[in-house]
Design a protein around this motif. Structure first.
Motif, PDB file in Angstrom:
ATOM      1  N   TYR A   9       0.839  -1.206   0.000  1.00  0.00           N
ATOM      2  CA  TYR A   9       0.000   0.000   0.000  1.00  0.00           C
ATOM      3  C   TYR A   9       0.871   1.252   0.000  1.00  0.00           C
ATOM      4  N   ALA A  10       1.952   1.232   0.781  1.00  0.00           N
ATOM      5  CA  ALA A  10       2.857   2.382   0.824  1.00  0.00           C
ATOM      6  C   ALA A  10       3.479   2.634  -0.547  1.00  0.00           C
ATOM      7  N   ARG A  11       3.865   1.567  -1.240  1.00  0.00           N
ATOM      8  CA  ARG A  11       4.427   1.727  -2.585  1.00  0.00           C
ATOM      9  C   ARG A  11       3.420   2.377  -3.527  1.00  0.00           C
ATOM     10  N   SER A  12       2.158   1.989  -3.406  1.00  0.00           N
ATOM     11  CA  SER A  12       1.140   2.578  -4.277  1.00  0.00           C
ATOM     12  C   SER A  12       0.975   4.070  -3.986  1.00  0.00           C
ATOM     13  N   LEU A  13       1.113   4.474  -2.722  1.00  0.00           N
ATOM     14  CA  LEU A  13       1.003   5.893  -2.376  1.00  0.00           C
ATOM     15  C   LEU A  13       2.199   6.690  -2.893  1.00  0.00           C
ATOM     16  N   VAL A  14       3.377   6.110  -2.775  1.00  0.00           N
ATOM     17  CA  VAL A  14       4.583   6.809  -3.221  1.00  0.00           C
ATOM     18  C   VAL A  14       4.563   7.018  -4.739  1.00  0.00           C
ATOM     19  N   GLY A  44       7.090   9.677   8.302  1.00  0.00           N
ATOM     20  CA  GLY A  44       6.148   9.343   9.357  1.00  0.00           C
ATOM     21  C   GLY A  44       4.725   9.257   8.829  1.00  0.00           C
ATOM     22  N   ASP A  45       4.383  10.128   7.883  1.00  0.00           N
ATOM     23  CA  ASP A  45       3.048  10.094   7.278  1.00  0.00           C
ATOM     24  C   ASP A  45       2.797   8.772   6.565  1.00  0.00           C
ATOM     25  N   ILE A  46       3.745   8.356   5.754  1.00  0.00           N
ATOM     26  CA  ILE A  46       3.548   7.133   4.962  1.00  0.00           C
ATOM     27  C   ILE A  46       3.534   5.909   5.877  1.00  0.00           C
ATOM     28  N   THR A  47       4.323   5.954   6.954  1.00  0.00           N
ATOM     29  CA  THR A  47       4.361   4.825   7.890  1.00  0.00           C
ATOM     30  C   THR A  47       3.041   4.679   8.633  1.00  0.00           C
ATOM     31  N   THR A  48       2.514   5.783   9.125  1.00  0.00           N
ATOM     32  CA  THR A  48       1.267   5.718   9.885  1.00  0.00           C
ATOM     33  C   THR A  48       0.056   5.527   8.974  1.00  0.00           C
ATOM     34  N   ALA A  49       0.169   5.907   7.705  1.00  0.00           N
ATOM     35  CA  ALA A  49      -0.948   5.683   6.782  1.00  0.00           C
ATOM     36  C   ALA A  49      -1.242   4.199   6.618  1.00  0.00           C
ATOM     37  N   VAL A  50      -0.201   3.382   6.696  1.00  0.00           N
ATOM     38  CA  VAL A  50      -0.384   1.938   6.521  1.00  0.00           C
ATOM     39  C   VAL A  50      -0.493   1.207   7.852  1.00  0.00           C
ATOM     40  N   PHE A  78      -7.794  13.559  -0.269  1.00  0.00           N
ATOM     41  CA  PHE A  78      -8.058  14.995  -0.357  1.00  0.00           C
ATOM     42  C   PHE A  78      -6.802  15.839  -0.130  1.00  0.00           C
ATOM     43  N   GLY A  79      -5.623  15.225  -0.243  1.00  0.00           N
ATOM     44  CA  GLY A  79      -4.384  15.985  -0.272  1.00  0.00           C
ATOM     45  C   GLY A  79      -3.626  16.129   1.025  1.00  0.00           C
ATOM     46  N   ALA A  80      -3.899  15.287   2.029  1.00  0.00           N
ATOM     47  CA  ALA A  80      -3.246  15.438   3.329  1.00  0.00           C
ATOM     48  C   ALA A  80      -1.738  15.217   3.261  1.00  0.00           C
ATOM     49  N   LEU A  81      -1.275  14.390   2.312  1.00  0.00           N
ATOM     50  CA  LEU A  81       0.161  14.131   2.219  1.00  0.00           C
ATOM     51  C   LEU A  81       0.938  15.364   1.762  1.00  0.00           C
ATOM     52  N   LYS A  82       0.247  16.355   1.233  1.00  0.00           N
ATOM     53  CA  LYS A  82       0.906  17.592   0.819  1.00  0.00           C
ATOM     54  C   LYS A  82       1.269  18.463   2.015  1.00  0.00           C
ATOM     55  N   PRO A 101       3.133  17.845   5.300  1.00  0.00           N
ATOM     56  CA  PRO A 101       3.901  16.889   6.108  1.00  0.00           C
ATOM     57  C   PRO A 101       3.525  16.944   7.585  1.00  0.00           C
ATOM     58  N   GLY A 102       3.272  15.781   8.141  1.00  0.00           N
ATOM     59  CA  GLY A 102       2.929  15.675   9.542  1.00  0.00           C
ATOM     60  C   GLY A 102       1.438  15.593   9.814  1.00  0.00           C
ATOM     61  N   LEU A 103       0.606  15.881   8.803  1.00  0.00           N
ATOM     62  CA  LEU A 103      -0.841  15.879   9.030  1.00  0.00           C
ATOM     63  C   LEU A 103      -1.378  14.461   9.232  1.00  0.00           C
ATOM     64  N   ILE A 104      -0.950  13.528   8.403  1.00  0.00           N
ATOM     65  CA  ILE A 104      -1.385  12.135   8.571  1.00  0.00           C
ATOM     66  C   ILE A 104      -0.797  11.552   9.849  1.00  0.00           C
ATOM     67  N   LEU A 105       0.452  11.862  10.117  1.00  0.00           N
ATOM     68  CA  LEU A 105       1.097  11.385  11.342  1.00  0.00           C
ATOM     69  C   LEU A 105       0.337  11.864  12.572  1.00  0.00           C
ATOM     70  N   GLY A 106       0.059  13.157  12.628  1.00  0.00           N
ATOM     71  CA  GLY A 106      -0.662  13.703  13.771  1.00  0.00           C
ATOM     72  C   GLY A 106      -2.062  13.150  13.890  1.00  0.00           C
ATOM     73  N   SER A 107      -2.737  12.970  12.754  1.00  0.00           N
ATOM     74  CA  SER A 107      -4.095  12.435  12.777  1.00  0.00           C
ATOM     75  C   SER A 107      -4.102  10.993  13.252  1.00  0.00           C
ATOM     76  N   PHE A 108      -3.122  10.214  12.812  1.00  0.00           N
ATOM     77  CA  PHE A 108      -3.012   8.827  13.280  1.00  0.00           C
ATOM     78  C   PHE A 108      -2.851   8.793  14.791  1.00  0.00           C
ATOM     79  N   ILE A 109      -1.934   9.596  15.300  1.00  0.00           N
ATOM     80  CA  ILE A 109      -1.651   9.584  16.739  1.00  0.00           C
ATOM     81  C   ILE A 109      -2.890   9.991  17.525  1.00  0.00           C
ATOM     82  N   LEU A 110      -3.559  11.043  17.080  1.00  0.00           N
ATOM     83  CA  LEU A 110      -4.739  11.527  17.790  1.00  0.00           C
ATOM     84  C   LEU A 110      -5.884  10.509  17.748  1.00  0.00           C
ATOM     85  N   ILE A 111      -6.210  10.022  16.551  1.00  0.00           N
ATOM     86  CA  ILE A 111      -7.353   9.117  16.412  1.00  0.00           C
ATOM     87  C   ILE A 111      -7.063   7.779  17.076  1.00  0.00           C
ATOM     88  N   TYR A 112      -5.831   7.289  16.953  1.00  0.00           N
ATOM     89  CA  TYR A 112      -5.506   6.045  17.631  1.00  0.00           C
ATOM     90  C   TYR A 112      -5.673   6.209  19.138  1.00  0.00           C
TER      91      TYR A 112
END
Length: 280
Positions: free
Chosen positions: A40-45, A133-139, A205-209, A211-222
């Motif tokens: 999945y990470a490869r597909s995102l990259v 960190g974004d790509i790691t927490t996305a998966v 919707f562009g969160a990877l643009k 940096p840190g948004l997916i990481l922070g969202s993962f940490i908060l929601i988890y």
């Protein structure tokens, strides 16, 4: 006893036996989570539109990172369990620290191990720590989902005693005669399916643009999902309920709420990088 009360199915914790070697469902959950997460990470990259230009890491770098993050998960997860959940036992039996096949892993320790792996690998390879960190927490939710299913199959980390009228309550073979919440499945839904879906929509919707948004969202929601799940989960017998009636898992998740909010605010304020910065 309600008509729909579920008796725990007779699962064999060993998924596959090859002579003297046995592969357990829990090990398959780790392997499956890493492999599927890597794909999945490869597909995102590969999708430049998600990053606003070329991804800040190459596929080769991502492939190399898999070994690092795997070591971070295993070493951090075991270290976290030893320190957070059963330190007196391991002080008396230090050799047991290395008997991973007997179980005992901590998500929070594994997460900290991943943080170390991300920071170390990113600094050595000139990659944005936040983007890696974004790509790691996305998966990450993929592995969490499979791991919680393995917990259910192993009849471990089961829930607290449930109201006998609860139709999906489960009688676990090692959990006594009372029906219990299948908290492993609750957590699989919250930490796995829900968290993965939210992050996937954000990425679309562009969160990877940012940096840190997916990481922070993962940490908060988890953190929120884990605290919710701990409300139904039986605390570890060697620890019981701790400060304020909270479990260790809930207490360790509270700092995640603070860190997650901080990372989200910083990512939003920082804004999306321009194309040149994205290529950097």
């Amino acid at each position: 006893m309600p008509l729909l009360l579920i008796n725990f199915p007779s699962f064999d914790p060993i998924a596959l036996s090859l002579g003297p070697f046995a592969i357990r469902w829990y090990a398959l959950a780790y392997i499956g989570g890493i492999v599927i997460g890597w794909l999945y990470a490869r597909s995102l990259v590969k999708k430049e539109r998600l990053w606003g230009g070329p991804a800040p890491m190459s596929l080769v770098q991502l492939d190399d990172f898999i070994l690092w993050v795997t070591l971070g998960i295993i070493l951090g997860g075991r270290t976290g369990y030893v320190l957070f959940y059963n330190l007196p036992f391991f002080i008396e039996h230090p050799a047991a620290i290395f008997r991973l096949w007997e179980g005992g892993m901590s998500f929070h320790g594994g997460f900290l191990g991943c943080v170390v792996a991300v920071m170390w690998f990113a600094s050595r390879n000139g990659i944005s720590i936040l983007s890696l960190g974004d790509i790691t927490t996305a998966v990450g939710p993929i592995g969490l989902f499979l791991g919680r299913l393995a917990n259910f199959i192993n009849s471990e980390l089961w829930g607290r005693a449930a109201d006998p009228s609860l139709p999906w309550a489960v009688i676990f073979p090692n959990g006594g005669p009372e029906p219990r919440h299948p908290s492993q499945l609750y957590e699989a839904g919250l930490e796995g399916i829900l968290l993965f879906t939210v992050l996937a929509v954000m990425i679309r919707f562009g969160a990877l643009k940012r940096p840190g948004l997916i990481l922070g969202s993962f940490i908060l929601i988890y953190g929120l999902a884990r605290i919710t799940g701990e409300h139904f989960r039986e605390p570890d017998p060697q620890l019981g309920f701790l400060w304020g009636g909270l479990t260790m898992g809930a207490l360790l998740s509270i700092p995640m709420l603070i860190v997650g909010v901080i990372l989200i605010v910083l990512a939003v304020r920082r804004g999306a990088p321009d194309t040149a910065e994205a290529i950097r």
